[in-house]
Design a protein around this motif. Structure first.
Motif, PDB file in Angstrom:
ATOM      1  N   THR A   1       9.338  -5.802  -1.560  1.00  0.00           N
ATOM      2  CA  THR A   1       8.526  -4.653  -1.160  1.00  0.00           C
ATOM      3  C   THR A   1       8.608  -4.420   0.349  1.00  0.00           C
ATOM      4  OG1 THR A   1       7.049  -5.043  -3.027  1.00  0.00           O
ATOM      5  CG2 THR A   1       6.205  -3.651  -1.270  1.00  0.00           C
ATOM      6  N   ILE A   2       8.489  -5.485   1.120  1.00  0.00           N
ATOM      7  CA  ILE A   2       8.564  -5.363   2.585  1.00  0.00           C
ATOM      8  C   ILE A   2       9.926  -4.820   3.006  1.00  0.00           C
ATOM      9  CG2 ILE A   2       8.558  -6.644   4.772  1.00  0.00           C
ATOM     10  CD1 ILE A   2       6.425  -8.533   3.398  1.00  0.00           C
ATOM     11  N   LYS A   3      10.998  -5.316   2.381  1.00  0.00           N
ATOM     12  CA  LYS A   3      12.347  -4.834   2.695  1.00  0.00           C
ATOM     13  C   LYS A   3      12.464  -3.344   2.384  1.00  0.00           C
ATOM     14  CE  LYS A   3      15.086  -9.043   2.167  1.00  0.00           C
ATOM     15  NZ  LYS A   3      16.043  -9.764   1.287  1.00  0.00           N
ATOM     16  N   ALA A   4      11.930  -2.934   1.228  1.00  0.00           N
ATOM     17  CA  ALA A   4      12.024  -1.529   0.817  1.00  0.00           C
ATOM     18  C   ALA A   4      11.219  -0.617   1.742  1.00  0.00           C
ATOM     19  CB  ALA A   4      11.538  -1.369  -0.620  1.00  0.00           C
ATOM     20  N   VAL A   5      10.061  -1.086   2.199  1.00  0.00           N
ATOM     21  CA  VAL A   5       9.173  -0.256   3.014  1.00  0.00           C
ATOM     22  C   VAL A   5       9.522  -0.306   4.496  1.00  0.00           C
ATOM     23  CG1 VAL A   5       6.754   0.084   3.721  1.00  0.00           C
ATOM     24  CG2 VAL A   5       7.286  -0.410   1.329  1.00  0.00           C
ATOM     25  N   TYR A   6       9.765  -1.491   5.017  1.00  0.00           N
ATOM     26  CA  TYR A   6       9.965  -1.643   6.463  1.00  0.00           C
ATOM     27  C   TYR A   6      11.386  -2.017   6.882  1.00  0.00           C
ATOM     28  CZ  TYR A   6       4.824  -1.751   6.619  1.00  0.00           C
ATOM     29  OH  TYR A   6       3.487  -1.463   6.493  1.00  0.00           O
ATOM     30  N   GLY A   7      12.199  -2.481   5.929  1.00  0.00           N
ATOM     31  CA  GLY A   7      13.573  -2.847   6.260  1.00  0.00           C
ATOM     32  C   GLY A   7      13.799  -4.352   6.321  1.00  0.00           C
ATOM     33  N   SER A   8      15.056  -4.746   6.159  1.00  0.00           N
ATOM     34  CA  SER A   8      15.451  -6.161   6.083  1.00  0.00           C
ATOM     35  C   SER A   8      15.331  -6.912   7.397  1.00  0.00           C
ATOM     36  CB  SER A   8      16.891  -6.277   5.588  1.00  0.00           C
ATOM     37  OG  SER A   8      16.964  -5.798   4.279  1.00  0.00           O
ATOM     38  N   SER A   9      15.331  -6.195   8.510  1.00  0.00           N
ATOM     39  CA  SER A   9      15.224  -6.899   9.796  1.00  0.00           C
ATOM     40  C   SER A   9      13.915  -6.533  10.501  1.00  0.00           C
ATOM     41  CB  SER A   9      16.434  -6.571  10.670  1.00  0.00           C
ATOM     42  OG  SER A   9      16.581  -5.180  10.790  1.00  0.00           O
ATOM     43  N   SER A  10      12.900  -6.216   9.691  1.00  0.00           N
ATOM     44  CA  SER A  10      11.612  -5.795  10.248  1.00  0.00           C
ATOM     45  C   SER A  10      10.766  -6.971  10.722  1.00  0.00           C
ATOM     46  CB  SER A  10      10.826  -5.009   9.194  1.00  0.00           C
ATOM     47  OG  SER A  10      10.537  -5.835   8.080  1.00  0.00           O
ATOM     48  N   LYS A  11       9.861  -6.668  11.649  1.00  0.00           N
ATOM     49  CA  LYS A  11       8.892  -7.654  12.132  1.00  0.00           C
ATOM     50  C   LYS A  11       7.983  -8.074  10.976  1.00  0.00           C
ATOM     51  CE  LYS A  11       6.989  -9.925  15.563  1.00  0.00           C
ATOM     52  NZ  LYS A  11       7.643 -11.190  15.881  1.00  0.00           N
TER      53      LYS A  11
ATOM     54  N   CYS B   1       0.825  -1.216   0.000  1.00  0.00           N
ATOM     55  CA  CYS B   1       0.000   0.000   0.000  1.00  0.00           C
ATOM     56  C   CYS B   1       0.857   1.263   0.000  1.00  0.00           C
ATOM     57  CB  CYS B   1      -0.933   0.003   1.208  1.00  0.00           C
ATOM     58  SG  CYS B   1      -2.015  -1.446   1.240  1.00  0.00           S
ATOM     59  N   LYS B   2       2.163   1.102   0.164  1.00  0.00           N
ATOM     60  CA  LYS B   2       3.092   2.224   0.011  1.00  0.00           C
ATOM     61  C   LYS B   2       3.299   2.308  -1.496  1.00  0.00           C
ATOM     62  CE  LYS B   2       6.524   5.082   1.126  1.00  0.00           C
ATOM     63  NZ  LYS B   2       6.658   6.163   2.047  1.00  0.00           N
ATOM     64  N   LEU B   3       2.591   3.209  -2.148  1.00  0.00           N
ATOM     65  CA  LEU B   3       2.548   3.233  -3.610  1.00  0.00           C
ATOM     66  C   LEU B   3       3.770   3.878  -4.244  1.00  0.00           C
ATOM     67  CD1 LEU B   3      -1.249   3.977  -4.093  1.00  0.00           C
ATOM     68  CD2 LEU B   3      -0.086   1.769  -3.941  1.00  0.00           C
ATOM     69  N   GLU B   4       4.379   4.821  -3.554  1.00  0.00           N
ATOM     70  CA  GLU B   4       5.617   5.423  -4.059  1.00  0.00           C
ATOM     71  C   GLU B   4       6.767   4.791  -3.296  1.00  0.00           C
ATOM     72  OE1 GLU B   4       5.362   9.690  -3.821  1.00  0.00           O
ATOM     73  OE2 GLU B   4       4.189   9.798  -5.664  1.00  0.00           O
TER      74      GLU B   4
ATOM     75  N   GLY C   1       9.967   4.419  -4.584  1.00  0.00           N
ATOM     76  CA  GLY C   1      11.289   4.877  -4.991  1.00  0.00           C
ATOM     77  C   GLY C   1      11.734   4.354  -6.347  1.00  0.00           C
ATOM     78  N   PRO C   2      12.944   4.752  -6.748  1.00  0.00           N
ATOM     79  CA  PRO C   2      13.446   4.491  -8.106  1.00  0.00           C
ATOM     80  C   PRO C   2      13.687   3.017  -8.447  1.00  0.00           C
ATOM     81  CG  PRO C   2      15.181   5.411  -6.733  1.00  0.00           C
ATOM     82  CD  PRO C   2      13.914   5.469  -5.927  1.00  0.00           C
ATOM     83  N   ASN C   3      13.794   2.145  -7.455  1.00  0.00           N
ATOM     84  CA  ASN C   3      14.030   0.726  -7.743  1.00  0.00           C
ATOM     85  C   ASN C   3      12.755  -0.020  -8.115  1.00  0.00           C
ATOM     86  OD1 ASN C   3      16.745   1.051  -7.174  1.00  0.00           O
ATOM     87  ND2 ASN C   3      16.479   0.527  -5.024  1.00  0.00           N
ATOM     88  N   PHE C   4      11.614   0.660  -8.043  1.00  0.00           N
ATOM     89  CA  PHE C   4      10.335   0.040  -8.357  1.00  0.00           C
ATOM     90  C   PHE C   4       9.741   0.734  -9.580  1.00  0.00           C
ATOM     91  CE2 PHE C   4      11.179  -1.164  -4.076  1.00  0.00           C
ATOM     92  CZ  PHE C   4      10.595  -2.411  -3.920  1.00  0.00           C
ATOM     93  N   PRO C   5       9.023  -0.014 -10.414  1.00  0.00           N
ATOM     94  CA  PRO C   5       8.442   0.605 -11.624  1.00  0.00           C
ATOM     95  C   PRO C   5       7.364   1.636 -11.298  1.00  0.00           C
ATOM     96  CG  PRO C   5       7.687  -1.668 -11.368  1.00  0.00           C
ATOM     97  CD  PRO C   5       8.716  -1.427 -10.308  1.00  0.00           C
TER      98      PRO C   5
END
Length: 153
Positions: A130-140, A47-50, A52-56
């Protein structure tokens, strides 16, 4: 593998159904060998629609200008979908959400050219990225998603 074609002497009699052998061996930690995609409640990374540049961009994803317009109309000033309730982490229009918000084999094929047989694997890796980009690699959120897709249920 070498698959032999089953021949049926009488063309009006359908061939026997193909038999799928389910592997009973589990990988490390008793996990399944292949993840099974599923949506995890209260994540909302998609649901984070923007992102960043790594996503189309919408223009890169959609052929139909009305889809681009609809997608862009959903982007709030903070980059999140205007229908995503950040306090409950739920979509306020879930039942009536646009087709492109649905993670389904036919939609992945239409939008991304992913064959239905590859849907599960692609949906899993798409969510992970997507989860890594939005919340981070070590996120819950990532921990919860991985636990869900690797559970044997």
């Amino acid at each position: 593998g070498n698959k032999r074609k089953l021949t049926t002497p009488n063309p009006s009699v359908p061939p026997p159904p193909s038999i799928t052998v389910k592997k009973t061996t589990s990988g490390f930690n008793g996990r399944n060998k292949e993840p099974k995609w599923q949506c995890v409640e209260k994540c909302g990374a998609c649901c984070k629609l923007e992102k960043g540049p790594n996503f189309p961009s919408a223009e890169e994803i959609f052929d139909d200008p009305s889809d681009v317009e609809l997608f862009n109309s959903l982007v709030g000033s903070d980059g999140w979908c205007i229908h995503f309730d950040k306090s409950t982490r739920k979509c306020s229009i879930y039942a009536d959400r646009p087709y492109f918000c649905r993670v389904e084999p036919a939609i992945f094929e239409t939008l991304y050219g992913i064959e239905k047989k590859k849907f599960n694997k692609e949906a899993c890796s798409c969510c992970i990225d997507t989860i890594k980009a939005v919340y981070g690699s070590s996120s819950k959120e990532l921990e919860n998603f991985n636990a869900a897709i690797w559970s044997s249920t």
